[in-house]
Scaffold this motif. Structure first.
Motif, mmCIF file in Angstrom:
data_model
loop_
_atom_site.group_PDB
_atom_site.id
_atom_site.type_symbol
_atom_site.label_atom_id
_atom_site.label_comp_id
_atom_site.label_asym_id
_atom_site.label_seq_id
_atom_site.Cartn_x
_atom_site.Cartn_y
_atom_site.Cartn_z
ATOM 1 N N ILE A 45 0.842 -1.209 0.000
ATOM 2 C CA ILE A 45 0.000 0.000 0.000
ATOM 3 C C ILE A 45 0.872 1.253 0.000
ATOM 4 O O ILE A 45 0.605 2.213 -0.735
ATOM 5 C CB ILE A 45 -0.984 -0.018 1.186
ATOM 6 C CG1 ILE A 45 -2.073 -1.066 0.937
ATOM 7 C CG2 ILE A 45 -1.604 1.362 1.429
ATOM 8 C CD1 ILE A 45 -2.983 -1.335 2.110
ATOM 9 N N SER A 46 1.930 1.231 0.776
ATOM 10 C CA SER A 46 2.855 2.365 0.812
ATOM 11 C C SER A 46 3.455 2.613 -0.572
ATOM 12 O O SER A 46 3.507 3.749 -1.045
ATOM 13 C CB SER A 46 3.954 2.101 1.840
ATOM 14 O OG SER A 46 4.909 3.129 1.834
ATOM 15 N N ALA A 132 6.438 6.821 8.492
ATOM 16 C CA ALA A 132 5.725 5.575 8.795
ATOM 17 C C ALA A 132 6.366 4.383 8.084
ATOM 18 O O ALA A 132 6.513 3.304 8.672
ATOM 19 C CB ALA A 132 4.259 5.704 8.399
ATOM 20 N N ALA A 133 6.749 4.571 6.824
ATOM 21 C CA ALA A 133 7.361 3.479 6.060
ATOM 22 C C ALA A 133 8.699 3.063 6.658
ATOM 23 O O ALA A 133 9.019 1.866 6.717
ATOM 24 C CB ALA A 133 7.543 3.888 4.604
ATOM 25 N N LEU A 136 8.034 0.932 9.693
ATOM 26 C CA LEU A 136 7.581 -0.393 9.265
ATOM 27 C C LEU A 136 8.765 -1.261 8.835
ATOM 28 O O LEU A 136 8.889 -2.416 9.263
ATOM 29 C CB LEU A 136 6.570 -0.265 8.126
ATOM 30 C CG LEU A 136 6.099 -1.565 7.474
ATOM 31 C CD1 LEU A 136 5.303 -2.414 8.455
ATOM 32 C CD2 LEU A 136 5.272 -1.247 6.229
ATOM 33 N N GLN A 137 9.653 -0.711 8.010
ATOM 34 C CA GLN A 137 10.792 -1.489 7.527
ATOM 35 C C GLN A 137 11.755 -1.827 8.662
ATOM 36 O O GLN A 137 12.237 -2.956 8.753
ATOM 37 C CB GLN A 137 11.526 -0.725 6.414
ATOM 38 C CG GLN A 137 10.678 -0.408 5.201
ATOM 39 C CD GLN A 137 9.920 -1.583 4.627
ATOM 40 O OE1 GLN A 137 10.456 -2.682 4.484
ATOM 41 N NE2 GLN A 137 8.660 -1.375 4.294
ATOM 42 N N GLN A 138 12.033 -0.869 9.526
ATOM 43 C CA GLN A 138 12.936 -1.131 10.644
ATOM 44 C C GLN A 138 12.358 -2.176 11.597
ATOM 45 O O GLN A 138 13.074 -3.063 12.064
ATOM 46 C CB GLN A 138 13.234 0.167 11.395
ATOM 47 C CG GLN A 138 14.114 1.111 10.611
ATOM 48 C CD GLN A 138 14.250 2.473 11.268
ATOM 49 O OE1 GLN A 138 13.389 2.924 12.015
ATOM 50 N NE2 GLN A 138 15.349 3.160 10.973
ATOM 51 N N ASP A 139 11.067 -2.076 11.870
ATOM 52 C CA ASP A 139 10.424 -3.042 12.756
ATOM 53 C C ASP A 139 10.460 -4.446 12.172
ATOM 54 O O ASP A 139 10.800 -5.409 12.855
ATOM 55 C CB ASP A 139 8.977 -2.633 13.063
ATOM 56 C CG ASP A 139 8.874 -1.453 14.002
ATOM 57 O OD1 ASP A 139 9.907 -1.025 14.573
ATOM 58 O OD2 ASP A 139 7.747 -0.939 14.168
ATOM 59 N N TYR A 140 10.107 -4.572 10.883
ATOM 60 C CA TYR A 140 10.095 -5.912 10.299
ATOM 61 C C TYR A 140 11.522 -6.442 10.166
ATOM 62 O O TYR A 140 11.777 -7.630 10.373
ATOM 63 C CB TYR A 140 9.364 -5.965 8.951
ATOM 64 C CG TYR A 140 8.980 -7.389 8.647
ATOM 65 C CD1 TYR A 140 7.813 -7.928 9.170
ATOM 66 C CD2 TYR A 140 9.804 -8.228 7.925
ATOM 67 C CE1 TYR A 140 7.481 -9.262 8.970
ATOM 68 C CE2 TYR A 140 9.485 -9.547 7.707
ATOM 69 C CZ TYR A 140 8.322 -10.063 8.239
ATOM 70 O OH TYR A 140 8.010 -11.390 8.044
ATOM 71 N N ALA A 157 15.107 -0.118 4.133
ATOM 72 C CA ALA A 157 15.196 0.898 5.194
ATOM 73 C C ALA A 157 16.143 2.058 4.861
ATOM 74 O O ALA A 157 15.748 3.224 5.008
ATOM 75 C CB ALA A 157 15.546 0.249 6.526
ATOM 76 N N PRO A 158 17.376 1.817 4.378
ATOM 77 C CA PRO A 158 18.254 2.954 4.080
ATOM 78 C C PRO A 158 17.736 3.838 2.941
ATOM 79 O O PRO A 158 17.896 5.058 2.977
ATOM 80 C CB PRO A 158 19.589 2.317 3.702
ATOM 81 C CG PRO A 158 19.510 0.904 4.135
ATOM 82 C CD PRO A 158 18.073 0.541 4.241
#
Length: 177
Positions: A45-46, A132-133, A136-140, A157-158
């Protein structure tokens, strides 16, 4: 003395009731979105939002700096979508084909923005979306269970951080103008 011991014991029991056990604390510290299906859905979605918003910016932006940023969004988020689709292939994970209601409203706001307001609105949505994105990437990347998706999150993430930094810089310049 007995009364003092009783008060101390009561205080200790009260503290134990207030402070959750360590296992509950560590579970609460982890982000909510660590399942593969949720990660794939939110990332897709992002990416869909970024591509659609970038297309709008190519048509409506009044500065070359914003149009250049929009072209980068189209290129990078199209590539990210392809990588995610490849990683999700064969894992029984479905990819959404449209944005959710919140992102749809943001796209409508961009479409209805006046020419003089568009660039700032677009860049403000970019800062918010990339914040927000990135989370999300850092968390996953840290907590996700699917190795292929975890690798994608670690790789994205980077790039998203770079997008966020550039979006903030452009927004700051527009605010001063």
């Amino acid at each position: 003395m007995r009364r003092l011991l009783a008060v101390a014991a009561l205080a200790a029991l009260t503290c134990l009731a207030i402070v959750p056990p360590a296992s509950a604390q560590s579970a609460a510290a982890q982000p909510a979105q660590t399942d593969a299906a949720g990660y794939v859905e939110q990332t897709t979605i992002s990416n869909l939002f970024e591509v659609s918003a970038g297309q709008a910016a190519l048509q409506k932006a009044s500065t070359e700096e914003v149009r250049s940023f929009a072209r980068m969004m189209l290129d990078d988020h199209t590539k990210a979508s392809e990588q995610l689709a490849e990683a999700a292939k064969g894992q029984d994970l479905s990819l959404p084909t449209s944005v959710d209601a919140r992102h749809d409203q943001l796209l409508q706001d961009l479409a209805s923005a006046t020419e003089q307001d568009f660039d700032r609105l677009y860049m403000r949505t970019q800062v918010e979306a990339h914040t927000a994105a990135l989370k999300l990437q850092q968390d996953y990347s840290s907590f996700g269970a699917n190795p292929a998706l975890k690798a994608i999150a670690t790789q994205l993430a980077p790039t998203i951080k770079r997008h966020l930094d550039q979006a903030q810089t452009i927004l700051d310049r527009l605010a001063k103008a």
